[in-house]
Every structure is written in C-alpha cells, then in structure tokens.
Write an enzyme that holds these catalytic residues in place. Sequence first.
Site, mmCIF file in Angstrom:
data_model
loop_
_atom_site.group_PDB
_atom_site.id
_atom_site.type_symbol
_atom_site.label_atom_id
_atom_site.label_comp_id
_atom_site.label_asym_id
_atom_site.label_seq_id
_atom_site.Cartn_x
_atom_site.Cartn_y
_atom_site.Cartn_z
ATOM 1 N N CYS A 107 -9.707 -2.049 -4.610
ATOM 2 C CA CYS A 107 -8.430 -2.762 -4.639
ATOM 3 C C CYS A 107 -7.722 -2.457 -3.321
ATOM 4 O O CYS A 107 -7.448 -1.289 -3.022
ATOM 5 C CB CYS A 107 -7.631 -2.251 -5.836
ATOM 6 S SG CYS A 107 -5.969 -2.908 -5.921
ATOM 7 N N CYS A 341 -2.415 -0.845 -11.553
ATOM 8 C CA CYS A 341 -1.767 -2.050 -11.031
ATOM 9 C C CYS A 341 -0.264 -1.874 -10.935
ATOM 10 O O CYS A 341 0.374 -1.472 -11.904
ATOM 11 C CB CYS A 341 -1.966 -3.204 -11.997
ATOM 12 S SG CYS A 341 -3.517 -3.975 -11.841
HETATM 13 N N1 SAH Z 1 1.144 -9.513 -4.516
HETATM 14 C C1 SAH Z 1 0.036 -9.927 -5.267
HETATM 15 C C2 SAH Z 1 -1.038 -8.871 -5.403
HETATM 16 C C3 SAH Z 1 -0.617 -7.457 -5.642
HETATM 17 S S1 SAH Z 1 -0.043 -6.999 -7.217
HETATM 18 C C4 SAH Z 1 0.453 -10.444 -6.627
HETATM 19 O O1 SAH Z 1 1.599 -10.253 -7.000
HETATM 20 O O2 SAH Z 1 -0.363 -11.067 -7.294
HETATM 21 C C5 SAH Z 1 -1.487 -7.070 -8.278
HETATM 22 C C6 SAH Z 1 -1.144 -7.372 -9.739
HETATM 23 O O3 SAH Z 1 -0.438 -6.277 -10.359
HETATM 24 C C7 SAH Z 1 -0.233 -8.588 -9.863
HETATM 25 O O4 SAH Z 1 -0.635 -9.419 -10.934
HETATM 26 C C8 SAH Z 1 1.092 -7.940 -10.170
HETATM 27 O O5 SAH Z 1 1.989 -8.818 -10.774
HETATM 28 C C9 SAH Z 1 0.676 -6.793 -11.079
HETATM 29 N N2 SAH Z 1 1.699 -5.756 -11.232
HETATM 30 C C10 SAH Z 1 2.720 -5.463 -10.409
HETATM 31 N N3 SAH Z 1 3.451 -4.440 -10.914
HETATM 32 C C11 SAH Z 1 2.870 -4.095 -12.075
HETATM 33 C C12 SAH Z 1 3.136 -3.059 -13.030
HETATM 34 N N4 SAH Z 1 4.132 -2.211 -12.874
HETATM 35 N N5 SAH Z 1 2.320 -2.978 -14.112
HETATM 36 C C13 SAH Z 1 1.267 -3.824 -14.250
HETATM 37 N N6 SAH Z 1 0.964 -4.793 -13.366
HETATM 38 C C14 SAH Z 1 1.752 -4.923 -12.282
#
Ligand code: SAH
Length: 367
Positions: A107, A341
């Site tokens: 990742c 994530c």
């Molecule tokens: N900026 C991109 C990729 C990075 S985040 C995006 O937003 O898609 C990767 C994934 O993790 C995204 O689906 C995001 O919404 C999710 N994510 C962000 N914060 C999170 C959290 N606290 N818990 C679970 N998933 C989260």
Amino acid sequence: MQTQKKNLLGLNLHDLEELFLELGYKKFHAKQLLKWIHQRYETNIYNMTDLSKDLRDQLDLNSEVQMPHLISENTSKDGTIKWLFESGVGQAIEAVFIPESDRGTLCISSQVGCALDCSFCATGHQGFNRNLDVSEIIGQLCFANSRLPRRKTGLPAISNVVFMGMGEPLANYKNVIKAIEIMLSDYAYGLSRRRVTLSTSGIVPNIELLSDACNVSLAVSLHAPNDKLRDSLVPINKIHPISDLLDACWRYAEKHSNRYITFEYVMLENINDSMEHAQELSRLISNKPAKINLIPFNPFNGTKYKSSPIRQIKKFQMKLREKGIIVTTRKTRGDDIAAACGQLAGKVNNRVITRLGERKGKAVTLQ
Ligand code: SAH
Ligand code: SF4
C-alpha cells in the site's frame, strides 16, 4: 556550487532512452538500466557491469540511484510491516506491506498528507504539504522488493500494489501515471494492470484522463449513498457530486471491457450504516459493473467517529447481497501499529491555508 544529481529511479523507459541519446549512446541501454534498478535493486552505477565503463562514468557525472531514506520499520503481530520514509525536513510518508498466503500487497503513498480533508481520515487531518515525485512513489516499491525475501515461486515479494496510503493519487496525476508505467513495464516490475489498484475519492476529470492513459483497477471511495451525506464526509463531493462520479466510473468500466469498479464504503456508526443507507446504495449501483468493499472504520486520535459494530456491518452486507450486489468486508490489518486504512499520518507540515471550498493555491492544483 554542486548541482543535484538526477535520480534515475524516477525515469521511465522513454525518459531513459532520451537520456542515453543525449549522452551519445544507443537507446537500448535504457532497458538494461531499468532491469538493474527495478529487477535487481542495484543502486551503485559502477556495479551495472553490462554497461561500458565509459557509459557508467558518463552516467555517474550527473545521475544516481537514490532509494527512499528509511526512518523506521514496524512489524504488526499479523505480519503487516509499516515503513516510514523521510520526505523532506521534518516530514515523512508511509508505506505498508500486507502479506497473504497467495500474494504480497504493498500500500503506497502518493502525497505528503492530503488536501481533500475527508472527515474520517487521519491523513486528511494532517493537512497537505506536497506531491511526491516519481522516484519517491516508485521508490516505495523498489525498496519493499529489495528488503523482503522473494516469494516461494521465486518472484519478488510484491505481487500487488494499491494506491491507498497517504494522499489522493489523482491529485498528483502526472507523477502517479509515470510511476504506474514503471510498475507495468516488463523491463521493471512487469505487474499486470489488474494487480495495480488506484483508489480515488473522486476527482472526476482525472478519472477520465486515467481511463485514456492506463486501465489499472479502479477503486472509488464512495462512503455515502447521497450527496448531502457525502458532502459532509468527502468534501470533494461538493465539486464532483455522486452522479458525475458514477457516470465517470461507468465510462471507465465500459472502456475497459466492463471491468468491475470497487466502491469503498467506510462503516461509521449511526452515520452511514443504516438499512436505508444500504437500500439507497444498492439503487445507485445495481445492474452495474460494481462491487462494494465495506471498510470497518479505523480510529485515530481526535476523531469523533466510531466504527459500526460487527453485527451492523454484517446486516448491511446482507441487505446489499439481497439486492444482488457483490459485497465484501475488508479485513483490518496492522491496526496495532497504526498501519490500517486511513490511519497513515506520517509527519506532515501542513501548508493548506483554508478548508476545501475556499482553498487557494498549490494545495488543490490538480495536475
Ligand atoms: N485518497 C484516496 C486513497 C487513500 S485512502 C482515497 O480516498 O480513496 C484509502 C482508503 O481508506 C479510502 O477508501 C479511504 O476513504 C479509506 N479511509 C480513510 N480513512 C479511513 C479510516 N479512518 N478508516 C477506514 N478507512 C479509511
Ligand atoms: Fe485524502 Fe483519501 Fe484521506 Fe480523503 S480519504 S483525506 S482523499 S487520503
């Protein structure tokens, strides 16, 4: 004054061919160099023994192979590894290795922080400093493969790459595309398009550009089934609302033989996890090439959200399944080392002046 040497790590086949032609050599050396760097992880130009001594001298004058500088490594009890890399004075970005029996997923981050300010995301809370350059993006993959033992098959450790670390990849479009080209190149990592997934919060014009440039797997952070709720969770929705986003997604899928788009949906207790939300969500995507990936919310310091309880996530999943939707729930990995994530925060000197909507300047320059 000594000028900075060019980092060869961030050059794709075309760039390297140009470089060799400029130096007065044949362009086929570009393929040799890519293999040395991205297949053998060689950083010393003088060890690249199938290039002539003269050529190595020439290269060494103005260029180098500079891997990302590792600050720390943490290993979770489930085997997940988180690396922190220096990205400028006092700043750091993170990459996470997630081992599974049949694959090794990396990742990776695309920006130092993120300007898009999703309310449930630790990276968003840190603010934004800058885009990573190509060598810093591809460097995370090169580093991981050079650090980890090969898989049983003899192939490099990383079989899959996901742009799900810090940052919004489509807000650093040019550099991300070039890094993807290197990932896919047979002279470098030779990953198939299906094994590279770009996750975006929904920068619609750049989804269209991506569709023309390279058809990697697309994941879209939806998180809400209507604009009112999504505006409050994913503020970029105020600029690119759900209907525009979904239209771009269906066009992307259609252009690439109806390949499924994955919609990520973070499960936030009493916010977006009711049966009505599930119903509304199913209406948006039924009969489309789409699957849903439910993500239990991963907490971080200072957040107001809680994850939906497991039984609610299961009920939500069942409701979607009843409607004929393909749905999975993401297994949380590495949460004991804050590598799950949305927990990646690195170290970011925030340069965002105002909040999204009124934001000015570099922070929202979409390249
Ligand atoms: N900026 C991109 C990729 C990075 S985040 C995006 O937003 O898609 C990767 C994934 O993790 C995204 O689906 C995001 O919404 C999710 N994510 C962000 N914060 C999170 C959290 N606290 N818990 C679970 N998933 C989260
Ligand atoms: Fe940025 Fe993605 Fe986090 Fe939103 S979820 S703030 S787009 S990294």
